[in-house]
Design an enzyme around this catalytic site. Structure first.
Site, PDB file in Angstrom:
ATOM      1  N   GLU A  97       2.464 -12.429  -6.184  1.00 45.47           N
ATOM      2  CA  GLU A  97       2.191 -13.584  -7.033  1.00 45.47           C
ATOM      3  C   GLU A  97       3.415 -14.456  -7.281  1.00 45.47           C
ATOM      4  O   GLU A  97       3.295 -15.575  -7.784  1.00 45.47           O
ATOM      5  CB  GLU A  97       1.607 -13.109  -8.372  1.00 45.47           C
ATOM      6  CG  GLU A  97       0.219 -12.507  -8.233  1.00 45.47           C
ATOM      7  CD  GLU A  97      -0.341 -11.978  -9.543  1.00 45.47           C
ATOM      8  OE1 GLU A  97       0.459 -11.750 -10.472  1.00 45.47           O
ATOM      9  OE2 GLU A  97      -1.559 -11.810  -9.639  1.00 45.47           O
ATOM     10  N   GLU A 128       2.658  10.138  -1.275  1.00 45.82           N
ATOM     11  CA  GLU A 128       3.601  10.134  -2.395  1.00 45.82           C
ATOM     12  C   GLU A 128       4.608  11.278  -2.308  1.00 45.82           C
ATOM     13  O   GLU A 128       5.655  11.236  -2.964  1.00 45.82           O
ATOM     14  CB  GLU A 128       2.857  10.201  -3.720  1.00 45.82           C
ATOM     15  CG  GLU A 128       2.182  11.518  -4.023  1.00 45.82           C
ATOM     16  CD  GLU A 128       1.593  11.535  -5.425  1.00 45.82           C
ATOM     17  OE1 GLU A 128       1.861  12.510  -6.145  1.00 45.82           O
ATOM     18  OE2 GLU A 128       0.872  10.583  -5.790  1.00 45.82           O
TER      19      GLU A 128
END
Length: 318
Positions: A97, A128
């Site tokens: 953004e 992970e």
């Protein structure tokens, strides 16, 4: 890659998890599944109400991170977010953004998620836990001394994130750790520790809830306030946004109108004359200079509108 089915050290892992507030059961909601729906809504809202105060308690560390990030970015550095699962997705969201909102060049703020782009829309099992991937993702982006790497992990102990932060620190980058447990391993591994302790989740261990909200709030602060420090705002308006659609074109015009008092037609005409640059349009209107001179003057002041405007006004009155 670590084998997700391997449980050779399960007792030790259980002991670690028992110490993490994000993994503990919230005793207030032992009968959660029996509550009426309206009470469920109220319970979740009550839990969320504690997130903002928890973020506020980490205010000094957040400010330290913003100052460090902005100082490096002013010298050409990058901001990289690194996470797995929900934290990784939040980092990618915040990074994506920034260009349209603040007009910053693509690649200056990056989101890196364990498991790569596939992990944005589906779980990538074992990603992970892959320390080598964390190290490799930092090396692949040639992280250096002008960069900042922000590791994000609710537990503060995600192996992929810890490895990425360790490698970034070894390379001389500023490192920041965002976790939701006190005295987290991630905070200890980073130069700046942002431990936002939100307590047990409504659903035990579901850290996409309060922990995720806290992480999003901190990321909002890091990116937005860094952009303020980089001169991407004037007052509290966005003056470096990229008008890539009709809504943003209209917002650009409204910003010029708000900042200068010009009418809509004048704002649109001035923006067209400066190639859509909100900063330059404001400078033309308030500084009384020609469109061709506006970008030059902004460049001379590193893109900061306020000193450029002061010089334009000073020249006009001389």
């Amino acid at each position: 890659m670590a084998d997700p089915n391997a449980r050779t050290d399960a007792p030790a892992l259980h002991a670690v998890l028992a110490e993490l507030s994000t993994e503990q059961a919230n005793e207030k909601y032992a009968d959660l599944d029996l509550l009426p729906t309206r009470d469920l809504v109220a319970a979740m809202n009550d839990e969320d109400a504690g997130v903002a105060p928890a973020v506020a308690r980490a205010g000094d560390a957040i400010a330290q991170a913003v100052d460090g990030i902005s100082e490096r970015m002013l010298r050409g550095g990058r901001l990289l977010y690194v996470g797995a699962g929900t934290p990784g997705r939040l980092g990618v969201l915040d990074a994506s953004e920034a260009p349209p909102t603040f007009g910053i060049e693509p690649g200056r703020i990056l989101g890196v998620i364990a498991g790569g782009p596939t992990a944005l829309v589906t779980a990538v099992e074992g990603a992970e836990d892959d320390e080598q991937a964390g190290l490799g993702d930092i090396a692949a982006r040639d992280v250096g001394q002008l960069d900042t790497v922000v590791g994000i992990s609710a537990s503060g102990r995600t192996p992929y994130v810890l490895a990425a932060v360790a490698e970034a620190r070894r390379r001389g980058a500023l490192t920041v750790g965002i976790a939701c447990n006190a005295a987290s391993d991630l905070g200890a591994a980073a130069d700046v520790a942002i431990d936002v302790v939100v307590g047990p989740e409504l659903l035990t261990g579901s850290t996409r809830l309060k922990a995720g909200t806290a992480q999003k709030m901190v990321l909002n602060m890091l990116s937005t306030l860094t952009m303020v420090r980089l001169g991407k705002t004037w007052g509290n308006v966005m003056v470096d946004l990229k008008a890539s659609n009709e809504k943003l074109v209209a917002r650009s015009e409204r910003t010029v109108m708000l900042a200068t008092g010009a009418d809509a037609a004048t704002a649109a005409t001035t923006l067209a004359a400066v190639g859509g640059s909100v900063k330059a349009a404001i400078l033309v209107q308030l500084g009384g200079i020609r469109p061709a001179a506006a970008e030059t003057l902004l460049a001379q002041h590193g893109g900061f509108l306020r000193p450029a405007l002061e010089e334009a006004r000073s020249n006009d009155s001389a």
